[in-house]
Design a protein around this motif. Structure first.
Motif, PDB file in Angstrom:
ATOM      1  N   ASP A 110      -7.939  11.874 -50.664  1.00 25.11           N
ATOM      2  CA  ASP A 110      -8.586  11.509 -49.553  1.00 25.11           C
ATOM      3  C   ASP A 110      -8.500  10.276 -49.895  1.00 25.11           C
ATOM      4  OD1 ASP A 110      -7.757  14.134 -48.018  1.00 25.11           O
ATOM      5  OD2 ASP A 110     -10.263  14.541 -48.119  1.00 25.11           O
ATOM      6  N   ALA A 111      -9.604   9.252 -50.859  1.00 27.23           N
ATOM      7  CA  ALA A 111     -10.075   8.406 -51.016  1.00 27.23           C
ATOM      8  C   ALA A 111      -8.114   7.648 -51.524  1.00 27.23           C
ATOM      9  CB  ALA A 111     -10.360   8.090 -51.918  1.00 27.23           C
ATOM     10  N   GLY A 112      -7.326   8.113 -51.820  1.00 26.45           N
ATOM     11  CA  GLY A 112      -6.082   7.236 -52.422  1.00 26.45           C
ATOM     12  C   GLY A 112      -5.424   7.143 -51.098  1.00 26.45           C
ATOM     13  N   GLU A 113      -5.602   8.243 -49.699  1.00 27.52           N
ATOM     14  CA  GLU A 113      -4.791   8.858 -48.874  1.00 27.52           C
ATOM     15  C   GLU A 113      -5.497   7.038 -47.834  1.00 27.52           C
ATOM     16  OE1 GLU A 113      -2.205   8.669 -45.212  1.00 27.52           O
ATOM     17  OE2 GLU A 113      -2.187   8.815 -47.631  1.00 27.52           O
ATOM     18  N   THR A 114      -7.222   6.692 -47.771  1.00 26.17           N
ATOM     19  CA  THR A 114      -7.239   6.347 -46.979  1.00 26.17           C
ATOM     20  C   THR A 114      -7.191   4.270 -47.515  1.00 26.17           C
ATOM     21  OG1 THR A 114      -9.735   7.405 -46.667  1.00 26.17           O
ATOM     22  CG2 THR A 114      -9.748   5.119 -45.963  1.00 26.17           C
ATOM     23  N   ASN A 128      -4.653   1.971 -44.738  1.00 25.30           N
ATOM     24  CA  ASN A 128      -5.046   0.768 -44.564  1.00 25.30           C
ATOM     25  C   ASN A 128      -3.753  -0.359 -44.436  1.00 25.30           C
ATOM     26  OD1 ASN A 128      -7.139   1.163 -42.690  1.00 25.30           O
ATOM     27  ND2 ASN A 128      -8.345   1.276 -45.145  1.00 25.30           N
ATOM     28  N   ALA A 129      -3.367  -0.049 -46.232  1.00 26.69           N
ATOM     29  CA  ALA A 129      -2.042  -0.861 -46.820  1.00 26.69           C
ATOM     30  C   ALA A 129      -0.884  -0.817 -46.022  1.00 26.69           C
ATOM     31  CB  ALA A 129      -1.526  -0.267 -48.080  1.00 26.69           C
ATOM     32  N   ARG A 130      -0.391   0.432 -45.260  1.00 35.77           N
ATOM     33  CA  ARG A 130       0.512   0.304 -44.148  1.00 35.77           C
ATOM     34  C   ARG A 130       0.736  -0.699 -43.161  1.00 35.77           C
ATOM     35  NH1 ARG A 130      -1.069   6.352 -44.460  1.00 35.77           N
ATOM     36  NH2 ARG A 130       0.627   6.901 -46.394  1.00 35.77           N
ATOM     37  N   ILE A 131      -0.535  -1.226 -42.611  1.00 39.12           N
ATOM     38  CA  ILE A 131      -0.135  -2.399 -41.429  1.00 39.12           C
ATOM     39  C   ILE A 131       0.320  -3.418 -42.283  1.00 39.12           C
ATOM     40  CG2 ILE A 131      -1.460  -0.764 -39.878  1.00 39.12           C
ATOM     41  CD1 ILE A 131      -3.795  -2.238 -40.474  1.00 39.12           C
ATOM     42  N   LEU A 132       0.022  -3.701 -43.480  1.00 43.21           N
ATOM     43  CA  LEU A 132       0.270  -5.424 -44.024  1.00 43.21           C
ATOM     44  C   LEU A 132       1.868  -5.772 -44.107  1.00 43.21           C
ATOM     45  CD1 LEU A 132      -2.043  -5.208 -46.630  1.00 43.21           C
ATOM     46  CD2 LEU A 132      -2.835  -5.829 -44.951  1.00 43.21           C
ATOM     47  N   ALA A 133       2.130  -6.857 -44.000  1.00 47.56           N
ATOM     48  CA  ALA A 133       3.674  -6.893 -43.628  1.00 47.56           C
ATOM     49  C   ALA A 133       4.225  -7.256 -45.320  1.00 47.56           C
ATOM     50  CB  ALA A 133       3.075  -7.844 -43.127  1.00 47.56           C
ATOM     51  N   GLY A 134       2.952  -7.413 -45.841  1.00 49.39           N
ATOM     52  CA  GLY A 134       3.497  -8.046 -47.355  1.00 49.39           C
ATOM     53  C   GLY A 134       3.550  -6.238 -48.543  1.00 49.39           C
ATOM     54  N   VAL A 168      -1.660   5.330 -39.398  1.00 50.68           N
ATOM     55  CA  VAL A 168      -2.157   4.103 -39.724  1.00 50.68           C
ATOM     56  C   VAL A 168      -3.506   4.360 -39.809  1.00 50.68           C
ATOM     57  CG1 VAL A 168       0.141   3.330 -39.884  1.00 50.68           C
ATOM     58  CG2 VAL A 168      -0.012   3.519 -37.902  1.00 50.68           C
ATOM     59  N   PRO A 169      -4.027   2.945 -39.167  1.00 54.86           N
ATOM     60  CA  PRO A 169      -5.331   2.592 -38.947  1.00 54.86           C
ATOM     61  C   PRO A 169      -5.355   2.358 -37.047  1.00 54.86           C
ATOM     62  CG  PRO A 169      -5.133   1.777 -40.481  1.00 54.86           C
ATOM     63  CD  PRO A 169      -3.340   1.895 -40.117  1.00 54.86           C
ATOM     64  N   ARG A 170      -5.780   2.628 -36.170  1.00 59.48           N
ATOM     65  CA  ARG A 170      -5.842   2.513 -34.984  1.00 59.48           C
ATOM     66  C   ARG A 170      -6.509   1.168 -34.923  1.00 59.48           C
ATOM     67  NH1 ARG A 170      -4.882   6.189 -31.482  1.00 59.48           N
ATOM     68  NH2 ARG A 170      -4.939   4.715 -30.069  1.00 59.48           N
ATOM     69  N   THR A 171      -6.081   0.175 -34.929  1.00 61.02           N
ATOM     70  CA  THR A 171      -6.130  -1.396 -34.387  1.00 61.02           C
ATOM     71  C   THR A 171      -6.432  -1.393 -33.558  1.00 61.02           C
ATOM     72  OG1 THR A 171      -4.356  -2.128 -34.194  1.00 61.02           O
ATOM     73  CG2 THR A 171      -5.095  -2.170 -36.599  1.00 61.02           C
ATOM     74  N   ASP A 172      -6.762  -1.090 -32.409  1.00 65.21           N
ATOM     75  CA  ASP A 172      -6.653  -0.721 -31.199  1.00 65.21           C
ATOM     76  C   ASP A 172      -8.152  -0.476 -30.699  1.00 65.21           C
ATOM     77  OD1 ASP A 172      -5.589   1.208 -31.771  1.00 65.21           O
ATOM     78  OD2 ASP A 172      -5.131   1.939 -29.171  1.00 65.21           O
ATOM     79  N   GLN A 173      -8.404   0.683 -31.260  1.00 63.82           N
ATOM     80  CA  GLN A 173      -9.452   0.787 -31.477  1.00 63.82           C
ATOM     81  C   GLN A 173     -10.741   0.348 -32.454  1.00 63.82           C
ATOM     82  OE1 GLN A 173     -10.501   4.420 -29.578  1.00 63.82           O
ATOM     83  NE2 GLN A 173     -12.130   2.722 -29.723  1.00 63.82           N
ATOM     84  N   TYR A 174     -10.108  -0.682 -33.435  1.00 63.99           N
ATOM     85  CA  TYR A 174     -11.514  -0.916 -33.663  1.00 63.99           C
ATOM     86  C   TYR A 174     -11.661  -2.454 -32.473  1.00 63.99           C
ATOM     87  CZ  TYR A 174     -12.843  -4.643 -36.388  1.00 63.99           C
ATOM     88  OH  TYR A 174     -13.757  -5.597 -37.167  1.00 63.99           O
ATOM     89  N   LEU A 175     -11.411  -2.940 -32.191  1.00 66.03           N
ATOM     90  CA  LEU A 175     -11.286  -3.757 -31.108  1.00 66.03           C
ATOM     91  C   LEU A 175     -12.310  -4.063 -29.870  1.00 66.03           C
ATOM     92  CD1 LEU A 175      -7.863  -5.619 -30.182  1.00 66.03           C
ATOM     93  CD2 LEU A 175      -9.918  -6.223 -31.813  1.00 66.03           C
ATOM     94  N   LEU A 176     -11.821  -2.337 -29.582  1.00 62.67           N
ATOM     95  CA  LEU A 176     -12.371  -2.018 -28.274  1.00 62.67           C
ATOM     96  C   LEU A 176     -13.839  -1.349 -29.053  1.00 62.67           C
ATOM     97  CD1 LEU A 176     -10.319   0.854 -26.396  1.00 62.67           C
ATOM     98  CD2 LEU A 176     -11.353  -1.254 -25.620  1.00 62.67           C
ATOM     99  N   ASP A 177     -14.235  -0.798 -30.198  1.00 64.80           N
ATOM    100  CA  ASP A 177     -15.559  -0.311 -31.130  1.00 64.80           C
ATOM    101  C   ASP A 177     -16.240  -1.857 -31.283  1.00 64.80           C
ATOM    102  OD1 ASP A 177     -14.986   2.095 -31.198  1.00 64.80           O
ATOM    103  OD2 ASP A 177     -14.220   1.970 -33.480  1.00 64.80           O
ATOM    104  N   GLN A 178     -15.829  -2.988 -31.363  1.00 60.96           N
ATOM    105  CA  GLN A 178     -16.115  -3.871 -31.632  1.00 60.96           C
ATOM    106  C   GLN A 178     -17.300  -4.351 -30.498  1.00 60.96           C
ATOM    107  OE1 GLN A 178     -16.453  -5.733 -34.785  1.00 60.96           O
ATOM    108  NE2 GLN A 178     -15.980  -2.939 -34.752  1.00 60.96           N
TER     109      GLN A 178
END
Length: 469
Positions: free
Chosen positions: A387-391, A395-401, A411-421
C-alpha cells in the motif's frame, strides 16, 4: 558477472522508437565533455540577435513568435497535451534530451529537433533549447545533432500561463511546487534522467521521481514531520520507489571535493536523525565520472577511493544506532558497474546491486559488501507495504514528468482536494477526476479536435444550504 545488450532485456515499453536501446548513450558516446553545455538559446536571445547571427542558432525563422502571441496560443487547446508533457518533463528532470522527452511523453514527434507543438512555449520563454556541443555531436549536421530542452529564462511567464490551466494540469506540470529554473549542470541532469528512465523501463519498481519530487521536506511530511530550517532546500537528484514504499535517493557525481564531502556528511546526519519509520530513505551515490576516467585504471581507482573515503568519514562521524545504522543506508555504485559499455548492461543492474560498508554486520567491521537494493529481504524495510508503494506511485501518475508507461492506473481525486480546501463537503464532486488529456494513456500528445471544455466541479440543482438564506 554477465553482460548483455539493452535490447536483450525484457522491457516495460511495448513499442517506442526512443526506448533505452535506441536512444543515444549519453555516457559512452561522448555527448558531454564537461558538466555544463554552452549551446543554449532562448527565444529572448534569438529576438535580440542581429539578423546575421540568427541563422547560426539553427532555429527555424518561423519557430519564434512574439511572447504575447505565444501565450495567447497556449491558452487554446492547440498542442495542449504536448505542451503539458514538455513543461512537466523539464520541471521534474531539469534537463532532458529530445529523445528522453519523446520517451517520457510516449511521442515520436517530440523526438524531432523543433517540434511544432513546442514553438509556443519556447517563444513564451517557458522552454529553452540547446545543442550538445561536445565530441562528435558538434560535427554532425544540425538535423542530426542531439539537442536538449530545459526551463526557459522567462520564469514570470508561467504565472500568466497558469491562469489558463485547470488545477490538475498545474499539478501535472509542477507537482504543486514553484516553477523555477535550475539546470546549471546539463551532463549531470541528462545522466540522472537516463538512469531513472532505464530503471523505470527494466526494473520492477513502483515509480521513479525527478529532482523536484524528492525533497526532504516532502518525504518527512508523509510522516507528519517538518524538516529543519537548514534542510528545507535539501533534495536528491532523483528517486527510485520500491514496491514497498522505500525511496532510493540518487546522488550523481562526477567529481569529489569538499562540497561533496559536506553533502555526504549532511545526508548521514539526516539518516541518523530520522530512522526509516520516519524517513523511508536510502541514499545511493552514482559515480558518473567521464568515460575517459572510467577506462583509466588510475583515475577510476582515484574516483572510487574518494567516494568511498567520503562515505567512510561521514559514517564514522554519524554511525547511528544498532537499529538504524547509517552504513546500511548509504551506498555507492559507478555507471560503468551497471553499464560497462555503449548500450551494454550488467546483471547487477536488474536488482540494482550496489556497494555498502560492511561495518556493523556479520561480514566484518571493514570492507564493502554488495547489496541488492530491490531485494526486500536483503535491504529490509520493516515499515514497508504494498500500500505504501502504491500510494507514492498513484500520486506520481498525475505528473507529466512521469514516464508514460508508469501513468496508467488509479489516480488521486484532485477535484475533491479543491472541495476539501473550501469545506465544500456538501457539493458533489465530479464522477470522474478532472485530468489533462491522455493523462493515463500512452502520452500527452494526442491532438484535441475542436474546442474541448474542462470542468473542475459539476454542481447539480442548487443545494438547499445555498438557497435558505
Amino acid at each position: 558477472m554477465s553482460t548483455r545488450h539493452l535490447a536483450d532485456l525484457p522491457s516495460r515499453i511495448e513499442s517506442d522508437p526512443f526506448c533505452a536501446a535506441r536512444r543515444v548513450d549519453p555516457y559512452w558516446e561522448g555527448m558531454f565533455a564537461t558538466g555544463s553545455s554552452d549551446g543554449w538559446v532562448s527565444a529572448s536571445q534569438h529576438r535580440r540577435a542581429p539578423a546575421s547571427q540568427m541563422r547560426w542558432s539553427g532555429i527555424p525563422t518561423r519557430y519564434v513568435t512574439g511572447q504575447e502571441e505565444a501565450l495567447k496560443e497556449m491558452r487554446t487547446n492547440r498542442h495542449r497535451p504536448s505542451i503539458l508533457a514538455a513543461l512537466g518533463a523539464v520541471s521534474s528532470w531539469r534537463t532532458v534530451t529530445r529523445e528522453q522527452l519523446a520517451c517520457i511523453a510516449g511521442s515520436r514527434v517530440m523526438g524531432n529537433t523543433y517540434p511544432a507543438a513546442l514553438s509556443a512555449p519556447f517563444s513564451a520563454g517557458l522552454l529553452a533549447h540547446g545543442y550538445v556541443s561536445a565530441g562528435m555531436n558538434r560535427l554532425a549536421p544540425a538535423s542530426q545533432r542531439m539537442s536538449m530542452w530545459t526551463v526557459g529564462d522567462q520564469i514570470d511567464a508561467y504565472a500568466q500561463y497558469r491562469k489558463s490551466l485547470t488545477f490538475a494540469e498545474h499539478i501535472a506540470i509542477t507537482g504543486g511546487q514553484d516553477w523555477n529554473s535550475e539546470h546549471r549542470f546539463d551532463r549531470h541532469n541528462v545522466l540522472t534522467t537516463e538512469l531513472a528512465l532505464r530503471v523505470a523501463e527494466f526494473c520492477d519498481v513502483a515509480t521513479v521521481l525527478g529532482e523536484k519530487q524528492v525533497s526532504l521536506a516532502s518525504l518527512l511530511a508523509a510522516s507528519g514531520l517538518q524538516a529543519q530550517q537548514a534542510d528545507l532546500g535539501r533534495r536528491a537528484d532523483a528517486g527510485i520507489v520500491r514496491r514497498d514504499g522505500l525511496v532510493i535517493a540518487l546522488e550523481t557525481t562526477a567529481s569529489v571535493g569538499e562540497a561533496f564531502r559536506r553533502k555526504m556528511a549532511k545526508w548521514v546526519q539526516i539518516l541518523q536523525r530520522h530512522p526509516t519509520y520516519e524517513l523511508p530513505l536510502v541514499v545511493l551515490v552514482v559515480d558518473v565520472s567521464t568515460p575517459s576516467q572510467a577506462t583509466s585504471a588510475a583515475a577510476k581507482n582515484t574516483a572510487n577511493f574518494e567516494i568511498q573515503a567520503a562515505i567512510r568519514e561521514a559514517v564514522r562521524d554519524y554511525p547511528g544506532t544498532s537499529l538504524n545504522r547509517t552504513a546500511s543506508r548509504l551506498g555507492m555504485v559507478s555507471w560503468a558497474d551497471w553499464f560497462p559499455g555503449p548500450h551494454e548492461v550488467s546483471s547487477s543492474f536488474e536488482e540494482l546491486t550496489a556497494s555498502f560498508l560492511a561495518r556493523g554486520t556479520d561480514d566484518g567491521e571493514e570492507g564493502w559488501r554488495p547489496v541488492r537494493l530491490l531485494d526486500e529481504n536483503e535491504l529490509h524495510y520493516r515499515e514497508g507495504s504494498a500500500d505504501a508503494g502504491e500510494t507514492i506511485a498513484m500520486n506520481a501518475r498525475i505528473l507529466a514528468g512521469s514516464p508514460y508507461w508508469l501513468r496508467p492506473g488509479t489516480v488521486p481525486r484532485t477535484d475533491q482536494y479543491l472541495l476539501d480546501q473550501v469545506d465544500g463537503n456538501r457539493i458533489d464532486a465530479l464522477t470522474d477526476p478532472s485530468l489533462p488529456d491522455r493523462m493515463t494513456g500512452p502520452g500527452f500528445t494526442q491532438p484535441v479536435a475542436g474546442r474541448k471544455w474542462r470542468r473542475l466541479v459539476s454542481v447539480a440543482p442548487t443545494p438547499e444550504f445555498l438557497t435558505d438564506a
